[in-house]
Design a protein around this motif. Structure first.
Motif, mmCIF file in Angstrom:
data_model
loop_
_atom_site.group_PDB
_atom_site.id
_atom_site.type_symbol
_atom_site.label_atom_id
_atom_site.label_comp_id
_atom_site.label_asym_id
_atom_site.label_seq_id
_atom_site.Cartn_x
_atom_site.Cartn_y
_atom_site.Cartn_z
ATOM 1 N N UNK A 172 0.793 -1.246 0.000
ATOM 2 C CA UNK A 172 0.000 0.000 0.000
ATOM 3 C C UNK A 172 0.822 1.291 0.000
ATOM 4 N N UNK A 173 2.147 1.220 0.162
ATOM 5 C CA UNK A 173 2.932 2.466 0.191
ATOM 6 C C UNK A 173 4.262 2.296 -0.533
ATOM 7 N N UNK A 174 4.228 1.655 -1.694
ATOM 8 C CA UNK A 174 5.440 1.526 -2.500
ATOM 9 C C UNK A 174 5.802 2.882 -3.099
ATOM 10 N N UNK A 175 7.054 3.274 -2.948
ATOM 11 C CA UNK A 175 7.581 4.517 -3.515
ATOM 12 C C UNK A 175 9.098 4.418 -3.477
ATOM 13 N N UNK A 176 9.810 5.225 -4.246
ATOM 14 C CA UNK A 176 11.259 5.067 -4.350
ATOM 15 C C UNK A 176 12.003 5.108 -3.031
ATOM 16 N N UNK A 177 11.552 5.925 -2.079
ATOM 17 C CA UNK A 177 12.289 6.028 -0.817
ATOM 18 C C UNK A 177 12.082 4.804 0.072
ATOM 19 N N UNK A 178 11.079 3.974 -0.222
ATOM 20 C CA UNK A 178 10.844 2.743 0.541
ATOM 21 C C UNK A 178 11.485 1.523 -0.113
ATOM 22 N N UNK A 179 12.305 1.743 -1.136
ATOM 23 C CA UNK A 179 12.961 0.653 -1.851
ATOM 24 C C UNK A 179 14.464 0.859 -1.729
ATOM 25 N N UNK A 180 15.152 -0.077 -1.094
ATOM 26 C CA UNK A 180 16.571 0.078 -0.766
ATOM 27 C C UNK A 180 17.385 -1.047 -1.375
ATOM 28 N N UNK A 181 18.458 -0.702 -2.091
ATOM 29 C CA UNK A 181 19.341 -1.689 -2.710
ATOM 30 C C UNK A 181 20.537 -1.897 -1.792
ATOM 31 N N UNK A 182 20.683 -3.108 -1.258
ATOM 32 C CA UNK A 182 21.745 -3.407 -0.308
ATOM 33 C C UNK A 182 23.114 -3.437 -0.964
ATOM 34 N N UNK A 183 24.102 -2.812 -0.303
ATOM 35 C CA UNK A 183 25.460 -2.774 -0.843
ATOM 36 C C UNK A 183 26.157 -4.123 -0.724
ATOM 37 N N UNK A 184 25.761 -4.947 0.251
ATOM 38 C CA UNK A 184 26.469 -6.202 0.487
ATOM 39 C C UNK A 184 26.157 -7.242 -0.577
ATOM 40 N N UNK A 185 24.897 -7.303 -1.033
ATOM 41 C CA UNK A 185 24.522 -8.376 -1.959
ATOM 42 C C UNK A 185 23.654 -7.907 -3.129
ATOM 43 N N UNK A 186 23.560 -6.600 -3.341
ATOM 44 C CA UNK A 186 22.775 -6.044 -4.457
ATOM 45 C C UNK A 186 21.303 -6.449 -4.393
ATOM 46 N N UNK A 187 20.839 -6.860 -3.218
ATOM 47 C CA UNK A 187 19.449 -7.280 -3.040
ATOM 48 C C UNK A 187 18.577 -6.068 -2.758
ATOM 49 N N UNK A 188 17.441 -5.998 -3.425
ATOM 50 C CA UNK A 188 16.521 -4.892 -3.230
ATOM 51 C C UNK A 188 15.551 -5.220 -2.098
#
Length: 357
Positions: A172-188
Motif C-alpha cells: 500500500x505504500x510503495x515509492x522510491x524512498x521505501x525501496x533500498x538496494x543493499x550494498x552487500x549483496x545487491x538485493x533490493x
C-alpha cells in the motif's frame, strides 16, 4: 546527503501536522542527537541518526550482546498531536512489527528483531541494510534509460511482492524512498510495512502520487492491483522524472490519460505498454498482481553471464540476475531473538509462520 534528496523525502510523505514537520527538520538539523547513546529495550545502543519519515525517525544501533548492527525506528516524541493521532502513529509501528513476523522468511523484507517502547514512544528494531534507495539512484541518473536496470529493479521488487501477495498482504505504500538496494549483496529490500493491509481490508493510507485512485477516498478494500499501480508509478518516475496523472493530489478523472503523449514516449519502448497498463485508472485493466508483472518482465531480465550495464548503479540490481548470487539459504540465524507473538496479533498469524521461541 544531497539537499535535493532530502527535500524529496520531506515532500513525498503523507500529510503531516505542523509539529511533525518541525520535528523532522529539527532531527535533520541536530543529527537526531536526542536519543544517541541511549540504551533502548535493554539491548540496543543508539549510534547514528539515519533519517526521518512521516511518523518516525530511524537510527543505526548496536545490539550490546552480539555487536550486530540494527536499524532502530522511533516514533516521534509527543508534540501537539491529539492522543488518538499519537496512538495511531504508534500502532502503525506495532502493525509493521507484526507483519514483519508474518513475512519473516521472505527475501527482500528486512528481518524484525524486536518491538517495544522507549518511554512513551514505540520502537522497532530490524535488520540494518546498508545501501542506496531507488530514490537516490533516480536523482543521480535523472532519468534511468537502461532497460536491464529498470527490469532488474522491478523484477526484484516483484519477487518480494509476489510472496507478500501470496500471503494475502498488500504493501500500500510503495515509492522510491521505501525501496533500498543493499550494498552487500545487491538485493533490493522493501521497507516500511506500516501501511500494509490484508487483501479485502480497508485502505490504511499511503503517499499522494503513488496511491491507487480507487483507494484515495480510503473507503474501498485494497487489492494486489493497488501495489501494481504504485510500482507502475515508480517505473514511470524512473524513466520520465514525472508521476502519472500529474501526481494526483486528488482522484483523477476517469478516462484521463496517465501521461501526455510526449512524456509517455520517454518510457523505453519495451516497457512502455506495461508501464501504462500498470497505472490504468480502472484496476481491472492492470496486471492482476506482482507475479503477473514479473511474468511480463521475464524476457527483459538480465541473464546469467550478461555483462554489467555501461551505466550500472552501485549497488547494481542487475547483479542478482547476471551473477550466481540469487540462490541463498532460507533465513535461520537469530530466529530465536525475533519478537514473539502477542495476543493482539497472534490470531492473524498462521501458527506455522510464528517465530520460534
Amino acid at each position: 546527503m544531497p539537499s535535493d534528496i532530502l527535500t524529496a523525502r520531506l515532500v513525498r510523505v503523507t500529510p503531516l501536522c505542523l509539529n511533525s514537520i518541525t520535528y523532522i527538520s529539527l532531527c535533520w538539523a541536530t543529527g537526531g542527537s536526542a536519543v544517541q547513546g541511549q540504551l533502548v529495550g535493554k539491548r540496543f545502543v543508539v549510534r547514528e541518526f539515519l533519517g526521518a519519515g512521516a511518523e518516525a525517525q530511524v537510527y543505526r544501533a548496536i545490539e550490546r550482546e552480539t555487536d550486530h548492527e540494527v536499524a532502530l525506528k522511533f516514533q516521534f516524541a509527543r508534540g501537539h498531536e491529539t492522543v488518538r493521532t499519537y496512538r495511531g502513529d504508534g500502532e502503525n509501528l506495532a502493525h509493521a512489527a507484526h507483519l514483519g513476523m508474518l513475512l519473516a522468511d521472505v527475501r527482500g523484507v528486512p528481518e524484525v528483531f524486536w518491538h517495544g517502547r522507549h518511554g512513551e514512544r514505540h520502537c522497532l528494531a530490524t535488520e540494518f541494510v546498508d545501501g542506496i534507495s531507488v530514490e537516490e539512484a533516480i536523482c543521480k541518473a535523472r532519468p534511468v534509460r537502461c532497460v536491464a536496470t529498470l527490469a532488474a529493479t522491478l523484477g526484484q521488487i516483484c519477487e518480494t511482492l509476489s510472496a507478500m501477495h501470496d500471503s494475502g498482504l498488500v504493501h500500500c505504500d510503495l515509492k522510491p524512498e521505501n525501496l533500498l538496494i543493499g550494498a552487500r549483496n545487491d538485493l533490493l529490500h522493501i521497507l516500511d510495512l506500516g501501511s500494509a493491509e490484508f487483501i479485502g481490508r480497508p485502505f490504511r493510507g499511503g503517499t499522494s502520487g503513488y496511491a491507487a485512485p480507487e483507494n484515495l477516498d480510503q473507503l474501498g478494500p485494497v487489492s494486489a492491483r493497488a501495489d501494481v499501480f504504485s510500482l507502475g508509478c515508480v517505473l514511470i518516475e524512473m524513466t520520465t522524472m514525472k508521476l502519472p496523472y500529474g501526481g494526483q493530489e486528488g482522484r483523477p478523472e476517469a478516462g484521463l490519460a496517465p501521461l501526455p503523449a510526449a512524456d509517455a514516449a520517454l518510457i523505453p519502448t519495451r516497457l512502455r505498454d506495461l508501464a501504462l497498463r500498470m497505472v490504468a485508472y480502472d484496476p481491472d485493466h492492470r496486471p492482476r498482481d506482482a507475479r503477473a508483472v514479473l511474468a511480463e518482465l521475464a524476457p527483459l531480465l538480465p541473464r546469467l553471464g550478461d555483462p554489467r550495464p555501461v551505466k550500472a548503479w552501485d549497488p547494481d540490481p542487475t547483479a542478482r540476475y547476471r551473477c550466481c548470487v540469487s540462490a541463498e539459504p532460507p533465513r535461520a540465524v537469530r530466529r530465536a531473538r525475533r519478537i514473539t507473538s502477542c495476543p493482539a496479533c497472534a490470531a492473524r498469524i498462521p501458527r506455522s509462520r510464528r517465530p520460534r521461541a
